[in-house]
Design a protein around this motif. Structure first.
Motif, mmCIF file in Angstrom:
data_model
loop_
_atom_site.group_PDB
_atom_site.id
_atom_site.type_symbol
_atom_site.label_atom_id
_atom_site.label_comp_id
_atom_site.label_asym_id
_atom_site.label_seq_id
_atom_site.Cartn_x
_atom_site.Cartn_y
_atom_site.Cartn_z
ATOM 1 N N MET A 1 34.904 29.318 45.859
ATOM 2 C CA MET A 1 34.405 30.521 46.021
ATOM 3 C C MET A 1 35.228 31.424 45.290
ATOM 4 O O MET A 1 36.489 31.767 45.748
ATOM 5 N N LYS A 2 34.692 32.209 44.587
ATOM 6 C CA LYS A 2 35.554 33.546 43.739
ATOM 7 C C LYS A 2 35.345 34.672 44.210
ATOM 8 O O LYS A 2 34.280 35.066 44.692
ATOM 9 N N LEU A 3 36.479 35.346 44.526
ATOM 10 C CA LEU A 3 36.519 36.659 45.180
ATOM 11 C C LEU A 3 37.290 37.580 44.552
ATOM 12 O O LEU A 3 38.249 37.426 43.695
ATOM 13 N N LEU A 4 36.507 38.955 44.836
ATOM 14 C CA LEU A 4 37.158 39.862 44.074
ATOM 15 C C LEU A 4 37.625 41.030 45.174
ATOM 16 O O LEU A 4 36.815 41.339 46.145
ATOM 17 N N ALA A 5 39.126 41.195 45.055
ATOM 18 C CA ALA A 5 39.566 42.251 46.336
ATOM 19 C C ALA A 5 39.751 43.615 45.861
ATOM 20 O O ALA A 5 40.070 43.732 44.705
ATOM 21 N N GLN A 41 29.514 50.962 40.795
ATOM 22 C CA GLN A 41 28.824 50.340 39.815
ATOM 23 C C GLN A 41 29.824 49.722 39.011
ATOM 24 O O GLN A 41 29.758 48.451 38.570
ATOM 25 N N ALA A 42 31.058 50.241 38.746
ATOM 26 C CA ALA A 42 32.297 49.724 38.193
ATOM 27 C C ALA A 42 32.752 48.472 39.033
ATOM 28 O O ALA A 42 33.198 47.430 38.573
ATOM 29 N N VAL A 43 32.780 48.532 40.387
ATOM 30 C CA VAL A 43 33.018 47.344 41.140
ATOM 31 C C VAL A 43 32.259 46.311 41.008
ATOM 32 O O VAL A 43 32.436 45.233 40.903
ATOM 33 N N SER A 48 30.940 40.980 38.641
ATOM 34 C CA SER A 48 30.209 40.264 37.770
ATOM 35 C C SER A 48 30.783 39.563 36.600
ATOM 36 O O SER A 48 30.526 38.189 36.381
ATOM 37 N N GLN A 49 31.698 40.133 35.834
ATOM 38 C CA GLN A 49 32.409 39.681 34.941
ATOM 39 C C GLN A 49 33.405 38.593 35.337
ATOM 40 O O GLN A 49 33.570 37.702 34.498
#
Length: 139
Positions: A1-5, A41-43, A48-49
């Motif tokens: 699982m890929k995570l963004l913190a 939206q930037a987050v 997404s990127q």
């Protein structure tokens, strides 16, 4: 699982990305705050990127576990993010993450006072590590 913190501040949002299964957590830059809807939206775009499966947000509690005005400020951001994002949004206590980040940067020979964005991104790494250490992201 890929995570963004996320380390959510009033001026910047520090980012870190990682993969839960292998326990990675790396700085991924900052988002300079403008207004809430644009920041959310930037987050979402950053997630997404990076093909993230979930977002982890550091929520600042006091050392005794009580909430502060900053806690409510970040929770407002989390509510807005949850309304817009299709990904799960997790919360983790981020007490002292920015101070810990400053110490890590100093230990690495950098001057944190000259690069606030580096502090924010490093704090996001600490937030992501805490989430992973707590068992978050486990399959």
């Amino acid at each position: 699982m890929k995570l963004l913190a996320l380390d959510v501040g009033e001026r910047r949002i520090g980012l870190a990305s990682g993969v839960a299964e292998i326990g990675t957590a790396l700085p991924a830059g900052v988002i300079h705050r403008t207004r809430l809807t644009a920041d959310v939206q930037a987050v979402i775009e950053a997630a997404s990127q990076r093909q993230s499966d979930a977002i982890v947000v550091g929520v600042p509690y006091r050392p005794n576990g009580e909430e502060s005005p900053q806690t409510e400020y970040v929770r407002g951001f989390v509510r807005a993010l949850r309304r817009q994002a299709t990904l799960p949004v997790h919360e983790v206590d981020e007490v002292f993450s920015s101070m810990e980040a400053e110490g890590l940067l100093r230990d690495a020979g950098r001057e944190p006072s000259r690069d606030k964005g580096a502090i924010d991104a490093t704090a996001a790494v600490i937030i992501l590590r805490r989430f992973l250490e707590s068992g978050g992201g486990a399959s």
